[in-house]
Scaffold this motif. Structure first.
Motif, PDB file in Angstrom:
ATOM      1  N   PHE A  84       0.812  -1.218   0.000  1.00  0.00           N
ATOM      2  CA  PHE A  84       0.000   0.000   0.000  1.00  0.00           C
ATOM      3  C   PHE A  84       0.847   1.271   0.000  1.00  0.00           C
ATOM      4  O   PHE A  84       0.334   2.347   0.279  1.00  0.00           O
ATOM      5  CB  PHE A  84      -0.942  -0.001   1.218  1.00  0.00           C
ATOM      6  N   SER A  85       2.121   1.136  -0.317  1.00  0.00           N
ATOM      7  CA  SER A  85       3.019   2.290  -0.326  1.00  0.00           C
ATOM      8  C   SER A  85       2.942   3.033  -1.662  1.00  0.00           C
ATOM      9  O   SER A  85       3.334   2.503  -2.708  1.00  0.00           O
ATOM     10  CB  SER A  85       4.457   1.829  -0.068  1.00  0.00           C
ATOM     11  N   VAL A  86       2.447   4.248  -1.633  1.00  0.00           N
ATOM     12  CA  VAL A  86       2.347   5.057  -2.865  1.00  0.00           C
ATOM     13  C   VAL A  86       3.729   5.328  -3.467  1.00  0.00           C
ATOM     14  O   VAL A  86       3.906   5.217  -4.690  1.00  0.00           O
ATOM     15  CB  VAL A  86       1.592   6.379  -2.589  1.00  0.00           C
TER      16      VAL A  86
ATOM     17  N   GLN B 284      10.805   5.655   4.134  1.00  0.00           N
ATOM     18  CA  GLN B 284       9.440   5.407   4.596  1.00  0.00           C
ATOM     19  C   GLN B 284       9.418   4.876   6.028  1.00  0.00           C
ATOM     20  O   GLN B 284      10.358   4.203   6.475  1.00  0.00           O
ATOM     21  CB  GLN B 284       8.751   4.428   3.655  1.00  0.00           C
ATOM     22  N   SER B 285       8.342   5.169   6.734  1.00  0.00           N
ATOM     23  CA  SER B 285       8.235   4.789   8.153  1.00  0.00           C
ATOM     24  C   SER B 285       8.362   3.278   8.345  1.00  0.00           C
ATOM     25  O   SER B 285       8.988   2.810   9.301  1.00  0.00           O
ATOM     26  CB  SER B 285       6.910   5.285   8.730  1.00  0.00           C
ATOM     27  N   TRP B 286       7.811   2.485   7.411  1.00  0.00           N
ATOM     28  CA  TRP B 286       7.855   1.027   7.536  1.00  0.00           C
ATOM     29  C   TRP B 286       9.245   0.446   7.268  1.00  0.00           C
ATOM     30  O   TRP B 286       9.496  -0.734   7.528  1.00  0.00           O
ATOM     31  CB  TRP B 286       6.829   0.362   6.612  1.00  0.00           C
ATOM     32  N   ALA B 287      10.146   1.298   6.770  1.00  0.00           N
ATOM     33  CA  ALA B 287      11.498   0.814   6.452  1.00  0.00           C
ATOM     34  C   ALA B 287      12.520   1.173   7.528  1.00  0.00           C
ATOM     35  O   ALA B 287      13.672   0.775   7.446  1.00  0.00           O
ATOM     36  CB  ALA B 287      11.957   1.390   5.117  1.00  0.00           C
ATOM     37  N   ARG B 288      12.104   1.918   8.539  1.00  0.00           N
ATOM     38  CA  ARG B 288      13.046   2.348   9.576  1.00  0.00           C
ATOM     39  C   ARG B 288      13.392   1.193  10.508  1.00  0.00           C
ATOM     40  O   ARG B 288      12.546   0.354  10.815  1.00  0.00           O
ATOM     41  CB  ARG B 288      12.467   3.512  10.377  1.00  0.00           C
ATOM     42  N   THR B 289      14.639   1.169  10.975  1.00  0.00           N
ATOM     43  CA  THR B 289      15.048   0.167  11.960  1.00  0.00           C
ATOM     44  C   THR B 289      14.552   0.599  13.341  1.00  0.00           C
ATOM     45  O   THR B 289      14.176   1.761  13.552  1.00  0.00           O
ATOM     46  CB  THR B 289      16.583   0.037  12.002  1.00  0.00           C
TER      47      THR B 289
END
Length: 461
Positions: free
Chosen positions: A250-252, A446-451
Motif C-alpha cells: 500500500f506504499s504510494v 518510509q516509516s515502515w522501512a526504519r530500523t
C-alpha cells in the motif's frame, strides 16, 4: 559488477542480432514483399553485399520462423525472468547478494552454451532454454541493489550504482556489433559459445574478488571499512526473515517507482529485442551495419547514465536540491525526452540516418533515469532495497514479455506504418511514466522501512 552486467546484457541481446542470421529469409518473406521493397528501397551497396552478409558458413542451419514466432522467442527470456526477481531480492537482503549475482550470471552463461543444440531440436526447446536463462538471470539486479545497500555511502549512491548498472548498456553496445561480426565470420552458433564462455570466466573472478559487505572483505583498509559502515549506519545490516509486505503493497512511493519503470522498460525492451529486426526489414542495413548501428543507442545510454550519477551526487553534496527533487528531475528528463525522440522516429520514414540519430538521442537522454527512478528503492527503504528491486523489476519485466509479441503483431508485414505504431506506442507509454513519477515520487525513507534504532531516535527527538 560493471563487467558482470556487461556480460548479463551480452547474454540477453545476443539472440536479437543472431536471429537475423538464424532465420531463413527465403522461407520467411511476407506476401507483400514487393510493396515493402518499394516503401524503403534497398541501397545498392546492400544489394551488392547482401548475399555475403546474410549467408552463413557451410553446414550452419537456418530456420523458417515467421515474425510472430521470432517475437515469442525474443520474449521467452522474460517469461523466466519474471519469477526469480522477488525471491532473489528477498534472499539477497537476508544472506547477501554476491552468491546470487555470481550464480545468476554463471547459470545463464552455462545455458547459453546450449543454445545451438536447443535451436536444432526445435523452436519449443529454444523457447524453454531462453526462459530458463531468464529464470537464472532474474536474481542479478535485486542482488546488486542488496549489495549496494551495504556498500554505498548515501552521498555516493548515484555514481556507484549508475556506473555499475551502466555495464548493461556497455554490454549491449559491445555485444551487438561483436555478435554481427561473429555471425558473419564464424556463423551464428559461435555467438552463443563465445558469450557463454566469457560469462563463465567472469564468474571465476567474481567469486574470488567480491564480498557481501565491508565487514567481511579481506582486502580493504580499516579506514575505508569504518567510513562505509558508519556512513550507512543500521540500514546497512541484513533484514530479518519477515518483511513489511502489507506496508509495501500500500506504499504510494513504491508504486511511484513501479509504474514509471514499467513505462520506461516498454520502450527499452522494444529496442533491445527488436531494433536489429527493424534495421534489417525496414532500413535494409546488412548484418554488420545492422549490429553496429543497433549498438549506437546503448553507447549513448551508457555515457549519459554514468554522467547522470556523478551530476546527481554533485547536486546532493552541494545541497542544491533535495533527494526527492533530484530523483524527480532526472526521471522526468530520462522518460519524457526519450518519448519525444521516439515520436520523431515514427516520422523518419525510410531515412536510416534520421532514424538512428533519433533512436540514439532517445537512449542518451534515457540514461538520466539511472540516477532517478532506477535507484529510488534505496532512498525509500535501504534495508529492503533488494526486495523492493525484486518487486519493481518483476513488474518492470512484464513489458519485456509483452513488447516483442506486440512488435511482432504490429510489424508482421514489415511495413513502415507498422513500425511507426511501435515507436508511437513506446513514446506515449514513456511520457505517461514521467508524469506519474513527478506527481507521486519521493526520496524520503518510509516509516515502515526504519530500523528500531532509528525509530527510537526519532521518538527521543
Amino acid at each position: 559488477m560493471f563487467f558482470g552486467f556487461a556480460v548479463v546484457y551480452g547474454l540477453r541481446v545476443n539472440l536479437s542480432v543472431a536471429m537475423v542470421a538464424m532465420v531463413n529469409g527465403t522461407n520467411n518473406q511476407p506476401s507483400s514483399n514487393s510493396n515493402i521493397s518499394n516503401e524503403c528501397p534497398v541501397p545498392t551497396h546492400t544489394l551488392d553485399n547482401n548475399s555475403q552478409s546474410s549467408e552463413q558458413p557451410d553446414g550452419i542451419p537456418r530456420y523458417p520462423w515467421n515474425p510472430e514466432m521470432q517475437g515469442m522467442l525474443l520474449s521467452a527470456f522474460f517469461f523466466g525472468y519474471l519469477f526469480t526477481q522477488i525471491p532473489g531480492g528477498y534472499l539477497s537482503g537476508r544472506f547477501g547478494g554476491s552468491l546470487f549475482l555470481g550464480g545468476g550470471v554463471l547459470g545463464t552463461a552455462v545455458l547459453t552454451l546450449l543454445t545451438p543444440l536447443s535451436a536444432q531440436l526445435g523452436a519449443k526447446w529454444l523457447f524453454a532454454l531462453r526462459a530458463l536463462e531468464g529464470f537464472g538471470e532474474g536474481v542479478t539486479f535485486p542482488a546488486m541493489m542488496a549489495m549496494w545497500a551495504r556498500w554505498a555511502p548515501p552521498l555516493e549512491r548515484a555514481r556507484l550504482m549508475t556506473f555499475s548498472g551502466a555495464g548493461s548498456s556497455f554490454g549491449a553496445f559491445v555485444a551487438l556489433p561483436l555478435t554481427g561480426f561473429i555471425c558473419h565470420s564464424l556463423g551464428w552458433p559461435a555467438v552463443f559459445y563465445s558469450c557463454g564462455s566469457v560469462g563463465c570466466l567472469w564468474a571465476v573472478f567474481w567469486f574470488i574478488l567480491v564480498s557481501d559487505e565491508p565487514r567481511t572483505h579481506p582486502r580493504i583498509s580499516d579506514r575505508e571499512k569504518c567510513y562505509i559502515i558508519n556512513s550507512i549506519g543500521s540500514q546497512g545490516t541484513p533484514h530479518g526473515w519477515s518483511v513489511p509486505v502489507l506496508s509495501m503493497l500500500f506504499s504510494v512511493p513504491l508504486w511511484a517507482i513501479i509504474i514509471p519503470q514499467m513505462c520506461s522498460n516498454w520502450s527499452y525492451y522494444t529496442l533491445l529485442t527488436s531494433l536489429p529486426t527493424y534495421m534489417d526489414s525496414v532500413l535494409h542495413f546488412d548484418l554488420r551495419q545492422n549490429s553496429f548501428l543497433s549498438a549506437l543507442p546503448y553507447l549513448a545510454g551508457w555515457l549519459f547514465s554514468v554522467g547522470s550519477g556523478v551530476l546527481a551526487d554533485n547536486l546532493l553534496e552541494r545541497e542544491l536540491l533535495s533527494v526527492t527533487a533530484v530523483r524527480k528531475l532526472f526521471t522526468f528528463i530520462g522518460l519524457f525526452l526519450p518519448a519525444v525522440f521516439l515520436l520523431a522516429v515514427g516520422f523518419t520514414g525510410c531515412s536510416g540516418v534520421l532514424a538512428v540519430t533519433f533512436l540514439t538521442l532517445s537512449s542518451a537522454f534515457g540514461g538520466f533515469s539511472a540516477a532517478g527512478v532506477y535507484i529510488n528503492q534505496i532512498d525509500i527503504a535501504p534495508r529492503y532495497a533488494g526486495t523492493l528491486l525484486g518487486i519493481t523489476n518483476t513488474f518492470g519485466t512484464i513489458p519485456g514479455v509483452l513488447a516483442p509479441i506486440v512488435v511482432g503483431y504490429l510489424t508482421k508485414d514489415h511495413s513502415v506504418t507498422g513500425w511507426r505504431h511501435v515507436f508511437w506506442l513506446s513514446a506515449g507509454v514513456s511520457a505517461f511514466g514521467a508524469i506519474f513519477y513527478v506527481i507521486f515520487g519521493t526520496g524520503k525513507i518510509q516509516s515502515w522501512a526504519r530500523t528500531d534504532e532509528e525509530s527510537d531516535t526519532d521518538t527521543h527527538n
